[in-house]
Write a protein that holds these residues in place. Sequence first.
Motif, PDB file in Angstrom:
ATOM      1  N   MET A 196      10.058 -10.216  -8.767  1.00 62.16           N
ATOM      2  CA  MET A 196      10.284  -9.260  -7.696  1.00 62.16           C
ATOM      3  C   MET A 196      10.951 -10.014  -6.546  1.00 62.16           C
ATOM      4  O   MET A 196      10.459 -11.033  -6.102  1.00 62.16           O
ATOM      5  CB  MET A 196       8.951  -8.665  -7.254  1.00 62.16           C
ATOM      6  N   GLY A 197      12.076  -9.494  -6.080  1.00 65.27           N
ATOM      7  CA  GLY A 197      12.778 -10.114  -4.972  1.00 65.27           C
ATOM      8  C   GLY A 197      12.161  -9.757  -3.631  1.00 65.27           C
ATOM      9  O   GLY A 197      11.353  -8.827  -3.511  1.00 65.27           O
ATOM     10  N   LYS A 198      12.544 -10.506  -2.611  1.00 60.30           N
ATOM     11  CA  LYS A 198      12.001 -10.281  -1.267  1.00 60.30           C
ATOM     12  C   LYS A 198      12.313  -8.869  -0.779  1.00 60.30           C
ATOM     13  O   LYS A 198      11.458  -8.199  -0.215  1.00 60.30           O
ATOM     14  CB  LYS A 198      12.567 -11.313  -0.297  1.00 60.30           C
ATOM     15  N   ARG A 199      13.518  -8.413  -1.007  1.00 61.06           N
ATOM     16  CA  ARG A 199      13.923  -7.074  -0.561  1.00 61.06           C
ATOM     17  C   ARG A 199      13.082  -6.001  -1.241  1.00 61.06           C
ATOM     18  O   ARG A 199      12.634  -5.053  -0.604  1.00 61.06           O
ATOM     19  CB  ARG A 199      15.411  -6.851  -0.834  1.00 61.06           C
ATOM     20  N   ALA A 209      10.081  -6.366  -2.499  1.00 61.54           N
ATOM     21  CA  ALA A 209       8.715  -6.460  -1.969  1.00 61.54           C
ATOM     22  C   ALA A 209       8.617  -5.773  -0.608  1.00 61.54           C
ATOM     23  O   ALA A 209       7.651  -5.056  -0.334  1.00 61.54           O
ATOM     24  CB  ALA A 209       8.294  -7.923  -1.861  1.00 61.54           C
ATOM     25  N   GLU A 210       9.618  -5.961   0.231  1.00 59.64           N
ATOM     26  CA  GLU A 210       9.630  -5.317   1.552  1.00 59.64           C
ATOM     27  C   GLU A 210       9.675  -3.797   1.414  1.00 59.64           C
ATOM     28  O   GLU A 210       9.021  -3.080   2.171  1.00 59.64           O
ATOM     29  CB  GLU A 210      10.812  -5.822   2.372  1.00 59.64           C
ATOM     30  N   ASP A 211      10.452  -3.311   0.457  1.00 60.01           N
ATOM     31  CA  ASP A 211      10.533  -1.868   0.218  1.00 60.01           C
ATOM     32  C   ASP A 211       9.184  -1.308  -0.226  1.00 60.01           C
ATOM     33  O   ASP A 211       8.759  -0.249   0.234  1.00 60.01           O
ATOM     34  CB  ASP A 211      11.594  -1.543  -0.829  1.00 60.01           C
ATOM     35  N   ILE A 212       8.512  -2.028  -1.122  1.00 57.50           N
ATOM     36  CA  ILE A 212       7.206  -1.582  -1.600  1.00 57.50           C
ATOM     37  C   ILE A 212       6.202  -1.549  -0.461  1.00 57.50           C
ATOM     38  O   ILE A 212       5.449  -0.584  -0.309  1.00 57.50           O
ATOM     39  CB  ILE A 212       6.716  -2.489  -2.749  1.00 57.50           C
ATOM     40  N   VAL A 213       6.197  -2.582   0.359  1.00 60.03           N
ATOM     41  CA  VAL A 213       5.284  -2.631   1.503  1.00 60.03           C
ATOM     42  C   VAL A 213       5.553  -1.468   2.446  1.00 60.03           C
ATOM     43  O   VAL A 213       4.623  -0.793   2.902  1.00 60.03           O
ATOM     44  CB  VAL A 213       5.405  -3.981   2.251  1.00 60.03           C
TER      45      VAL A 213
END
Length: 58
Positions: free
Chosen positions: A1-4, A6-10
């Motif tokens: 999972m990329g940082k972007r 992960a940010e979207d999921i959060v």
Amino acid sequence: MGKRQAEDIVRVHQITTAWKGEDPMARSAADAVREQVRQRYAIDVDVLGTGGRCGRTQ
């Protein structure tokens, strides 16, 4: 999972959690996000930030 990703999921989790008490569709979405994150990434979003095991399930 990329940082972007992960940010979207959060962000989606935060929004749906904030609205779940106000809107049945948001509650359903929050439940779906919680379950999908648990299944796909073995992360329990209910324990994130509580000093637990970083939210990882066994």
